[in-house]
Design a protein around this motif. Sequence first.
Motif, PDB file in Angstrom:
ATOM      1  N   ALA A 152       0.886  -1.160   0.000  1.00 56.00           N
ATOM      2  CA  ALA A 152       0.000   0.000   0.000  1.00 56.00           C
ATOM      3  C   ALA A 152       0.926   1.212   0.000  1.00 56.00           C
ATOM      4  N   PHE A 153       0.525   2.283  -0.684  1.00 52.78           N
ATOM      5  CA  PHE A 153       1.358   3.488  -0.692  1.00 52.78           C
ATOM      6  C   PHE A 153       0.838   4.462   0.355  1.00 52.78           C
ATOM      7  N   HIS A 154       1.525   4.487   1.488  1.00 47.30           N
ATOM      8  CA  HIS A 154       1.052   5.234   2.649  1.00 47.30           C
ATOM      9  C   HIS A 154       2.239   5.329   3.605  1.00 47.30           C
ATOM     10  N   SER A 155       1.999   5.512   4.890  1.00 46.28           N
ATOM     11  CA  SER A 155       3.055   5.459   5.898  1.00 46.28           C
ATOM     12  C   SER A 155       2.535   4.573   7.025  1.00 46.28           C
ATOM     13  N   PRO A 215       3.206  -0.052   5.362  1.00 47.75           N
ATOM     14  CA  PRO A 215       1.745  -0.080   5.330  1.00 47.75           C
ATOM     15  C   PRO A 215       1.348  -1.155   4.328  1.00 47.75           C
ATOM     16  N   CYS A 216       0.218  -1.806   4.551  1.00 45.76           N
ATOM     17  CA  CYS A 216      -0.165  -2.944   3.710  1.00 45.76           C
ATOM     18  C   CYS A 216      -1.625  -2.901   3.307  1.00 45.76           C
ATOM     19  N   GLY A 217      -1.937  -3.635   2.257  1.00 40.10           N
ATOM     20  CA  GLY A 217      -3.298  -4.038   1.965  1.00 40.10           C
ATOM     21  C   GLY A 217      -3.413  -5.494   2.396  1.00 40.10           C
ATOM     22  N   VAL A 218      -4.643  -5.970   2.527  1.00 40.32           N
ATOM     23  CA  VAL A 218      -4.857  -7.329   3.021  1.00 40.32           C
ATOM     24  C   VAL A 218      -5.822  -8.055   2.088  1.00 40.32           C
ATOM     25  N   VAL A 219      -5.487  -9.282   1.738  1.00 43.36           N
ATOM     26  CA  VAL A 219      -6.425 -10.133   1.002  1.00 43.36           C
ATOM     27  C   VAL A 219      -6.794 -11.291   1.912  1.00 43.36           C
ATOM     28  N   LEU A 220      -8.096 -11.455   2.069  1.00 43.93           N
ATOM     29  CA  LEU A 220      -8.621 -12.416   3.035  1.00 43.93           C
ATOM     30  C   LEU A 220      -9.482 -13.439   2.312  1.00 43.93           C
ATOM     31  N   ASN A 221      -9.278 -14.709   2.603  1.00 39.61           N
ATOM     32  CA  ASN A 221     -10.148 -15.750   2.060  1.00 39.61           C
ATOM     33  C   ASN A 221     -10.865 -16.436   3.206  1.00 39.61           C
ATOM     34  N   LEU A 222     -12.186 -16.377   3.159  1.00 42.95           N
ATOM     35  CA  LEU A 222     -13.019 -16.907   4.244  1.00 42.95           C
ATOM     36  C   LEU A 222     -14.400 -17.209   3.665  1.00 42.95           C
ATOM     37  N   GLY A 223     -15.003 -18.299   4.105  1.00 41.60           N
ATOM     38  CA  GLY A 223     -16.347 -18.622   3.616  1.00 41.60           C
ATOM     39  C   GLY A 223     -16.407 -18.799   2.106  1.00 41.60           C
ATOM     40  N   GLY A 224     -15.303 -19.236   1.523  1.00 45.22           N
ATOM     41  CA  GLY A 224     -15.270 -19.451   0.071  1.00 45.22           C
ATOM     42  C   GLY A 224     -15.219 -18.167  -0.740  1.00 45.22           C
ATOM     43  N   GLY A 265      -6.478  -1.211   2.601  1.00 42.09           N
ATOM     44  CA  GLY A 265      -5.810  -0.442   3.644  1.00 42.09           C
ATOM     45  C   GLY A 265      -5.893   1.043   3.318  1.00 42.09           C
ATOM     46  N   ASP A 266      -4.958   1.817   3.830  1.00 46.78           N
ATOM     47  CA  ASP A 266      -4.842   3.230   3.436  1.00 46.78           C
ATOM     48  C   ASP A 266      -3.828   3.271   2.301  1.00 46.78           C
ATOM     49  N   THR A 267      -4.225   3.794   1.160  1.00 45.73           N
ATOM     50  CA  THR A 267      -3.269   3.821   0.044  1.00 45.73           C
ATOM     51  C   THR A 267      -3.631   4.847  -1.006  1.00 45.73           C
ATOM     52  N   GLY A 268      -2.606   5.272  -1.730  1.00 47.43           N
ATOM     53  CA  GLY A 268      -2.814   5.967  -2.988  1.00 47.43           C
ATOM     54  C   GLY A 268      -3.044   4.922  -4.063  1.00 47.43           C
ATOM     55  N   ILE A 269      -3.332   5.415  -5.273  1.00 42.82           N
ATOM     56  CA  ILE A 269      -3.562   4.473  -6.376  1.00 42.82           C
ATOM     57  C   ILE A 269      -2.215   3.954  -6.869  1.00 42.82           C
ATOM     58  N   PHE A 270      -2.184   2.711  -7.340  1.00 42.46           N
ATOM     59  CA  PHE A 270      -0.974   2.185  -7.996  1.00 42.46           C
ATOM     60  C   PHE A 270      -1.375   1.169  -9.065  1.00 42.46           C
ATOM     61  N   GLY A 271      -0.579   1.124 -10.127  1.00 40.23           N
ATOM     62  CA  GLY A 271      -0.940   0.317 -11.300  1.00 40.23           C
ATOM     63  C   GLY A 271      -1.051  -1.162 -11.010  1.00 40.23           C
ATOM     64  N   ASP A 272      -0.311  -1.644 -10.015  1.00 41.78           N
ATOM     65  CA  ASP A 272      -0.343  -3.079  -9.720  1.00 41.78           C
ATOM     66  C   ASP A 272      -1.628  -3.523  -9.033  1.00 41.78           C
ATOM     67  N   MET A 273      -2.546  -2.595  -8.785  1.00 40.83           N
ATOM     68  CA  MET A 273      -3.871  -3.018  -8.308  1.00 40.83           C
ATOM     69  C   MET A 273      -4.516  -3.934  -9.345  1.00 40.83           C
ATOM     70  N   LYS A 274      -4.223  -3.682 -10.608  1.00 41.94           N
ATOM     71  CA  LYS A 274      -4.729  -4.538 -11.688  1.00 41.94           C
ATOM     72  C   LYS A 274      -4.141  -5.945 -11.549  1.00 41.94           C
TER      73      LYS A 274
END
Length: 222
Positions: A108-111, A122-131, A138-147
Amino acid sequence: MALEIRFLGHSGFVFGDGRHAVVIDPFLTGNPVAKTKPEEVKCDAVVLTHGHEDHVGDAWAIARRNKATVYACHEITLMEEGSGVETIGMNPGGRVNTAWGWVAFTQAFHSSSHSGRYMGNPCGVVLNLGGKTVYHCGDTGIFGDMKLLGEIYRPDVACVPIGDRYTMGPELATRAAEMIGAKVAIPIHYKTFPVLAQDASGFCPKGIEVKELVPGESWRLG
Ligand code: NI
Ligand code: MN
């Protein structure tokens, strides 16, 4: 399987599959929009995106009371080293399998600091639960790798900060949600304080359902 998504306000959520519950960024005490008390939160795990006070919030108290495991950036886990709370230190790119699914950390682009102390990335989180899979940016600016993250994790839902100033505002968040490509996007990190955007009207990603939740509201993803 289904996923119950309960918005706690700001960036906080409880995700549940009926057997397990996972909390992200439970900022309740001192949160002017929160409707939930920390004592009311039941969970197996607490996940933190970064060290800022409006994300760590009541995490340690909730973890202690529930005997829940805390997943966070390595430096954040050191805050409570030796306190008896079970922690799993992580960093972007890492994924850990759990009893309920898995959790992965992204950039994530933040502090990230707490009471002036360095708290790692700072991070983003990917969660797998309930299928289901949820990408909480998280808190972030935009970044191309979101794609790229969208292609890798194929999230069903994205939780995207839209409040501006400290994160993306509605316009950039719109483009971010389009890049991620989840069918549903939930706006977060707005309205909590006067300096943040006060509504989600400018958040309108094409072809994506925007699911605005009010603090305390639950929504079931079938
Ligand atoms: Ni922050
Ligand atoms: Mn924040």
